[in-house]
Write a protein that holds these residues in place. Structure first.
Motif, PDB file in Angstrom:
ATOM      1  N   GLY A 649      58.384  48.177  53.185  1.00 43.35           N
ATOM      2  CA  GLY A 649      57.270  48.286  54.125  1.00 43.35           C
ATOM      3  C   GLY A 649      55.957  48.286  53.375  1.00 43.35           C
ATOM      4  N   ARG A 650      55.653  47.157  52.709  1.00 44.47           N
ATOM      5  CA  ARG A 650      54.452  47.070  51.870  1.00 44.47           C
ATOM      6  C   ARG A 650      53.206  47.409  52.688  1.00 44.47           C
ATOM      7  N   PRO A 651      52.271  48.191  52.123  1.00 46.06           N
ATOM      8  CA  PRO A 651      51.033  48.516  52.852  1.00 46.06           C
ATOM      9  C   PRO A 651      50.247  47.255  53.209  1.00 46.06           C
ATOM     10  N   ALA A 652      49.364  47.394  54.184  1.00 48.58           N
ATOM     11  CA  ALA A 652      48.529  46.265  54.603  1.00 48.58           C
ATOM     12  C   ALA A 652      47.720  45.747  53.425  1.00 48.58           C
ATOM     13  N   GLU A 653      47.673  44.419  53.296  1.00 46.80           N
ATOM     14  CA  GLU A 653      46.985  43.792  52.168  1.00 46.80           C
ATOM     15  C   GLU A 653      45.497  44.127  52.190  1.00 46.80           C
ATOM     16  N   PRO A 654      44.880  44.288  51.025  1.00 49.08           N
ATOM     17  CA  PRO A 654      43.417  44.470  50.990  1.00 49.08           C
ATOM     18  C   PRO A 654      42.714  43.270  51.614  1.00 49.08           C
ATOM     19  N   ARG A 655      41.645  43.527  52.309  1.00 53.14           N
ATOM     20  CA  ARG A 655      40.852  42.465  52.940  1.00 53.14           C
ATOM     21  C   ARG A 655      39.685  42.107  52.033  1.00 53.14           C
ATOM     22  N   THR A 656      39.477  40.801  51.839  1.00 48.00           N
ATOM     23  CA  THR A 656      38.430  40.312  50.934  1.00 48.00           C
ATOM     24  C   THR A 656      37.182  39.914  51.709  1.00 48.00           C
ATOM     25  N   VAL A 657      36.034  40.313  51.198  1.00 44.26           N
ATOM     26  CA  VAL A 657      34.741  39.897  51.756  1.00 44.26           C
ATOM     27  C   VAL A 657      33.921  39.300  50.613  1.00 44.26           C
ATOM     28  N   SER A 671      32.454  40.030  45.326  1.00 44.02           N
ATOM     29  CA  SER A 671      33.576  40.261  46.237  1.00 44.02           C
ATOM     30  C   SER A 671      33.724  41.747  46.510  1.00 44.02           C
ATOM     31  N   GLU A 672      33.991  42.064  47.749  1.00 43.06           N
ATOM     32  CA  GLU A 672      34.275  43.431  48.156  1.00 43.06           C
ATOM     33  C   GLU A 672      35.677  43.457  48.759  1.00 43.06           C
ATOM     34  N   VAL A 688      36.244  47.473  41.178  1.00 40.71           N
ATOM     35  CA  VAL A 688      34.897  47.918  41.509  1.00 40.71           C
ATOM     36  C   VAL A 688      33.910  46.887  40.970  1.00 40.71           C
ATOM     37  N   PHE A 689      32.729  46.829  41.604  1.00 45.26           N
ATOM     38  CA  PHE A 689      31.752  45.812  41.211  1.00 45.26           C
ATOM     39  C   PHE A 689      31.259  46.059  39.793  1.00 45.26           C
ATOM     40  N   ARG A 690      31.088  44.984  39.055  1.00 50.80           N
ATOM     41  CA  ARG A 690      30.535  45.058  37.702  1.00 50.80           C
ATOM     42  C   ARG A 690      29.839  43.732  37.399  1.00 50.80           C
ATOM     43  N   PHE A 691      28.819  43.778  36.553  1.00 48.65           N
ATOM     44  CA  PHE A 691      28.113  42.560  36.162  1.00 48.65           C
ATOM     45  C   PHE A 691      28.876  41.900  35.017  1.00 48.65           C
ATOM     46  N   HIS A 692      30.090  41.478  35.283  1.00 46.80           N
ATOM     47  CA  HIS A 692      30.887  40.803  34.253  1.00 46.80           C
ATOM     48  C   HIS A 692      31.604  39.630  34.900  1.00 46.80           C
ATOM     49  N   LEU A 699      42.809  37.843  34.422  1.00 46.81           N
ATOM     50  CA  LEU A 699      42.869  38.719  35.591  1.00 46.81           C
ATOM     51  C   LEU A 699      44.148  38.479  36.375  1.00 46.81           C
ATOM     52  N   LEU A 700      44.588  37.241  36.431  1.00 48.03           N
ATOM     53  CA  LEU A 700      45.811  36.931  37.162  1.00 48.03           C
ATOM     54  C   LEU A 700      47.037  37.531  36.479  1.00 48.03           C
ATOM     55  N   ALA A 701      46.985  37.724  35.165  1.00 44.41           N
ATOM     56  CA  ALA A 701      48.081  38.392  34.465  1.00 44.41           C
ATOM     57  C   ALA A 701      48.217  39.837  34.926  1.00 44.41           C
ATOM     58  N   VAL A 702      47.122  40.436  35.369  1.00 47.60           N
ATOM     59  CA  VAL A 702      47.153  41.804  35.883  1.00 47.60           C
ATOM     60  C   VAL A 702      47.538  41.811  37.355  1.00 47.60           C
ATOM     61  N   LEU A 703      47.102  40.791  38.102  1.00 51.86           N
ATOM     62  CA  LEU A 703      47.273  40.760  39.562  1.00 51.86           C
ATOM     63  C   LEU A 703      48.150  39.589  39.984  1.00 51.86           C
ATOM     64  N   ALA A 704      49.239  39.354  39.246  1.00 51.01           N
ATOM     65  CA  ALA A 704      50.061  38.170  39.505  1.00 51.01           C
ATOM     66  C   ALA A 704      50.690  38.184  40.890  1.00 51.01           C
ATOM     67  N   GLY A 705      50.913  39.362  41.482  1.00 46.41           N
ATOM     68  CA  GLY A 705      51.472  39.449  42.832  1.00 46.41           C
ATOM     69  C   GLY A 705      50.399  39.493  43.894  1.00 46.41           C
ATOM     70  N   HIS A 706      49.134  39.382  43.496  1.00 49.84           N
ATOM     71  CA  HIS A 706      48.002  39.471  44.423  1.00 49.84           C
ATOM     72  C   HIS A 706      46.975  38.416  44.046  1.00 49.84           C
ATOM     73  N   ARG A 707      47.341  37.140  44.198  1.00 51.79           N
ATOM     74  CA  ARG A 707      46.466  36.065  43.722  1.00 51.79           C
ATOM     75  C   ARG A 707      45.130  36.041  44.458  1.00 51.79           C
ATOM     76  N   GLU A 708      45.107  36.521  45.703  1.00 55.22           N
ATOM     77  CA  GLU A 708      43.844  36.528  46.435  1.00 55.22           C
ATOM     78  C   GLU A 708      42.815  37.423  45.747  1.00 55.22           C
ATOM     79  N   LEU A 709      43.253  38.587  45.273  1.00 56.95           N
ATOM     80  CA  LEU A 709      42.324  39.495  44.604  1.00 56.95           C
ATOM     81  C   LEU A 709      41.806  38.874  43.306  1.00 56.95           C
ATOM     82  N   ALA A 710      42.702  38.239  42.561  1.00 54.01           N
ATOM     83  CA  ALA A 710      42.285  37.602  41.301  1.00 54.01           C
ATOM     84  C   ALA A 710      41.329  36.445  41.563  1.00 54.01           C
ATOM     85  N   ALA A 711      41.620  35.641  42.588  1.00 56.77           N
ATOM     86  CA  ALA A 711      40.765  34.496  42.884  1.00 56.77           C
ATOM     87  C   ALA A 711      39.381  34.948  43.315  1.00 56.77           C
ATOM     88  N   ALA A 712      39.324  35.953  44.192  1.00 62.39           N
ATOM     89  CA  ALA A 712      38.026  36.407  44.707  1.00 62.39           C
ATOM     90  C   ALA A 712      37.154  36.971  43.593  1.00 62.39           C
TER      91      ALA A 712
END
Length: 903
Positions: A649-657, A671-672, A688-692, A699-712
């Motif tokens: 029962g995976r939690p609801a996916e984070p929403r990207t803005v 991205s938020e 969290v937001f950063r000027f980097h 980043l995708l190596a860290v978030l390989a199961g969440h490509r939307e977060l890495a892409a955003a």
């Protein structure tokens, strides 16, 4: 009594350029020659003295750092919290010998050519020009004692040595300009000098600048002048005022602008000259003698220049018929809709003129009839029908020749008046759907689980795979109870351990995984080395980990994981293996492998490392077989129960803005992420937001199961002009092989590469996403529409890329993209439609037929119901009929206009 050289050398060693100037001004010719002979030989000695001074300063800095660290330890504070850390005592520059040497050479070397060479020696170059050090006034003083002809010669030689574009504060720019002004020398014709003068002279300084009469005419021929001045409006106003006062010749400036326009160039590089010409606002009698020049600009000049030329032509009075027809024809072949419309309006006025001239305009009208724009073609047909009775036999034949080239519904109308045979409606080529390509499984993650293999691995900053292999192999080998295996590992890693000396424990933070690996190897070969390091030098493990907001997450997350493993090693609680090591080379962790590892943990009584568990959940694949979920449900530990909840029962996916903005004038896409408490716990401060800028691969190596977060997050610098890390076509391929649903972030990156056409690298990832169900189709269309509006790109390349994807089996997914693209890019109320909109609507109608799409699209229905029938409306009716099956009259359809059926 000291000789001349001794006095000058003392002043040079003291870094006192003013003292050098005072000395050489008072020297006679013999003493100047004495100094000039010694100067070249003193260069190595001056450099050596400067290097020793810099080394002494570094020793003082290290000693000061040690004192501050000791004080911070004594007070129980961070050294970075001490105010004294930021108090840097003023120090004499180590390269302060440069200016005295330059002044000495300028005042003593005999020949002007030799002085110019001396002042431009590379020995005197710095990486930057310190504002507080300026030897130009001193050099001007010492050369003022030379003969006037010698000074003029030096000014010209220094000007001729200018190369490229230098900062306006650069002394190599300021010195020759100052000398040219002071001596009255004729500036050489040298483009870099012209650019340097324009860059270093403020608009308000122009009226009093003695170089003005000579340099202004050169602005119009110097390569790069338009690019330099395109954002400086003050210059255009200043030159206009000077022309009004007679300080510069008005006709010469206007002629210079025309010459610049005729030479060609990009629109941005012509912007300054267009503005200058507009501010001068020449009267018709001034432009009439140059009418041919303005006419020549209409066909091929940049749009801003063609606009200006068209205005001047309109003001200049009647244009001879032959030349008018040629000019109109040039306008009709332009890609800009407004210029094509202007050409058609001009043609309409010309056709109303004397009957004797009408045949001269027939070639221009024929050009309009074969125009790429359907709207322009339709208007040309109406013009031809309207003025048909005014054409003579030759003109009518010219129009008749174009009948067969027109689409059938336009050719029939023209043939009825001019004769000829209209083309028949082409038989539609049936679309044969192809199956989507097979998607292979990602290859397994390679392993290095022998001491020798581990020792051969090289940990590099942007190679996440080797870091994961090293960490996985080290934990598995170091945690084994077998003493011989541990000894073999210690022997293999001994060279790596030697890199971690006692001093390293005092440095913070550690920015490379290799530093952490060396400390782990040291702790293995020399147990307790961390705890034996002197307290006054040693930083805690936490202090050595960079703050998560102090760098890219894809770089700092691996460092934090290495730190977590190292701390567990020091404290004697290494687990038998890690949970988060990927099972696939794309960074994904299979659910089956994670459950198997947790079963082993519970069997061995091992505890999960907190960050390792978070990383495992972020890499967790989305395919969970029922048998794996059942095994997970039988786990009894707290970690096992948590993973079981994510699997079933995976939690609801984070929403990207996504938020478009600017940073120092450069485009940035921040991205938020909005998520529930479960995801907030797992993500922590990763996003969290950063000027980097972020490396998508890291980043995708860290978030390989969440490509939307890495892409955003990696899209931050996607549209930046700065040399920042931004997604590449290879990154889009990695996003397609990762897992997790897509959203605005993935859609934006995909849309960005679709803009580059079939060869831009987007078609393959598009097909893979379509085949695996990960394509955010409608959202991709929305992002495409946004990019097209923001960038002013032509949709031709996008249409070609989407057509290529449709022909390879993704026709249904391409329709989803078009369903999102049409509402995002079609013109709203009061906005003008262009040929680009017509091409998009035509392609959408084709794709809807291929995909057998159903369901009305509001913006298509609104366009189809417009009263004025254009090609855009005609294609919208075809698409609306396909989507709804309606065949009756649409709202507002004009009488006599047949309802559009499927093509």
């Amino acid at each position: 009594m000291t000789n001349a050289w001794d006095e000058v050398r003392t002043a040079i060693d003291d870094g006192d350029a003013a003292a050098v100037a005072k000395l050489v001004i008072g020297f006679d010719e013999a003493r100047r020659l004495e100094v000039a002979r010694e100067l070249p030989g003193h260069l190595p000695e001056a450099r050596r003295a400067g290097r020793l001074k810099e080394e002494e300063r570094e020793r003082e800095r290290r000693a000061r750092w040690a004192v501050l660290v000791e004080r911070a330890e004594r007070e129980g504070r961070s050294v970075y919290a001490l105010a004294e850390l930021h108090d840097h005592p003023a120090a004499e520059p180590a390269d302060g010998w440069m200016e005295p040497m330059r002044v000495a050479g300028a005042g003593t070397i005999a020949g002007a050519a030799a002085v110019a060479a001396w002042l431009n020696r590379r020995d005197f170059e710095r990486g930057f020009e310190p504002l507080e050090i300026d030897d130009v006034p001193l050099i001007l003083r010492v050369v003022a004692a030379r003969p006037a002809a010698w000074q003029r010669d030096l000014a010209v030689r220094l000007a001729q040595r200018l190369r490229g574009s230098r900062p306006v504060a650069d002394r190599r720019v300021r010195l020759p300009l100052a000398l040219l002004r002071a001596t009255g020398a004729e500036p050489p014709e040298h483009d870099p000098l012209t650019l340097a003068w324009a860059a270093a002279t403020a608009a308000g300084e122009l009226p009093d600048d003695p170089l003005l009469p000579v340099m202004v005419p050169r602005l119009f021929s110097a390569e790069g002048a338009g690019r330099l001045l395109r954002s400086d409006e003050g210059w255009a106003e200043a030159l206009t005022a000077l022309a009004a006062d007679g300080r510069v010749e008005r006709e010469r400036v206007l002629a210079g602008c025309r010459g610049r326009f005729l030479r060609g160039g990009q629109a941005a590089d012509q912007r300054f000259f267009v503005r200058l010409h507009e501010l001068l606002d020449p009267a018709p009698e001034e432009t009439a003698p140059h009418l041919r020049d303005y006419l020549a600009l209409l066909a091929s000049a940049p749009a801003n220049v063609a606009d200006l030329a068209l205005r001047q032509v309109r003001r200049s009075g009647p244009v001879p018929p032959a030349e008018a027809g040629e000019a109109v024809e040039g306008l009709l072949f332009r890609p800009e809709g407004r210029l094509v419309r202007a050409g058609l309006a001009w043609l309409d006025r010309l056709l109303k003129g004397p009957a004797a001239d009408v045949d001269a305009y027939a070639p221009a009208l024929a050009a309009a009839l074969v125009c790429e724009s359907g709207e322009a073609r339709e208007r040309a047909v109406k013009l031809a029908v309207k003025h048909a009775g005014r054409f003579g036999p030759l003109g009518a034949e010219t129009i008749r020749d174009a009948v067969a080239t027109l689409p059938a519904h336009q050719g029939v109308r023209l043939a009825a008046v001019f004769g000829g045979e209209a083309a028949s409606e082409p038989e539609p080529v049936p679309f044969v759907p192809a199956p989507l390509p097979h998607v292979p499984e990602p290859v397994p993650m390679p392993a290095a689980r022998a001491p020798e293999a581990l020792a051969r691995l090289r940990l590099r900053e942007f190679d996440w795979l080797s870091s994961e292999m090293w960490l996985d192999g080290f934990v598995r080998l170091a945690a084994r109870p077998d003493g011989r295996e541990r000894a073999a590992l210690a022997g293999a890693l001994a060279p790596l351990a030697a890199r971690c000396d006692d001093d390293r424990y005092g440095w913070r933070p550690w920015w490379r995984t290799a530093e952490w690996a060396a400390a782990m190897a040291r702790e293995l070969t020399d147990p307790g080395a961390e705890l034996r390091a002197p307290v006054e030098w040693r930083a805690t493990v936490e202090e050595r980990v960079p703050e998560m907001t102090h760098g890219p997450a894809g770089k700092i997350m691996p460092l934090a994981r290495f730190a977590e493993v190292y701390r567990a090693q020091v404290e004697g609680r290494l687990p038998p293996y890690l949970l988060a090591t990927p099972t696939r080379a794309n960074g994904v962790l299979d659910a089956d492998a994670l459950v198997q590892r947790l079963e082993g943990y519970e069997r061995d009584g091992a505890e999960a490392l907190p960050l390792d568990l978070r990383q495992a959940l972020l890499r967790l694949g989305r395919t969970v077989p029922a048998e794996v979920a059942a095994r997970a449900a039988r786990l009894t530990g707290e970690t096992g129960r948590k993973v079981a909840r994510w699997l079933t029962g995976r939690p609801a996916e984070p929403r990207t803005v996504l938020c478009w903005g600017t940073h120092e004038g450069d485009t940035r896409i921040t991205s938020e992420f909005v998520s529930g408490p479960e995801y907030q716990e797992v993500l922590g401060d990763l996003l969290v937001f950063r000027f980097h800028d972020e490396s998508c691969k890291m980043l995708l190596a860290v978030l390989a199961g969440h490509r939307e977060l890495a892409a955003a997050r990696s899209a931050y610098a996607l549209k930046s002009f700065w040399p920042l890390e931004k997604p590449k076509a290879e990154d889009l391929q990695l996003l397609a092989t990762a897992e997790g649903p897509g959203g605005p972030g993935l859609a934006l990156v995909l849309a960005h590469f679709l803009l580059a056409g079939p060869s831009g690298g987007a078609v393959g990832p598009f097909l893979r996403l379509a085949a695996t169900g990960g394509l955010p189709g409608e959202e991709t269309g929305v992002q495409l529409g946004d990019l097209l509006k923001r960038g002013g790109d032509s949709p031709s390349a996008v249409i070609a890329a989407l057509k290529a994807a449709a022909e390879q089996g993704a026709h249904r997914q391409v329709w989803q993209v078009m369903a999102g693209l049409l509402p995002a890019c079609l013109p709203g109320p009061g906005e003008r439609a262009t040929s680009a909109h017509t091409r998009l609507m035509t392609f959408a109608a084709d794709v809807a037929e291929w995909a057998d799409a159903r369901g009305a699209v509001a913006v298509v229905a609104e366009t189809a119901g417009r009263r004025r029938v254009t090609e855009l409306v005609r294609q919208a009716r075809r698409l609306h009929h396909r989507l709804t099956g309606t065949s009756g009259e649409l709202r507002g359809q004009g009488a006599g206009e047949p309802a559009a059926g499927p093509s």
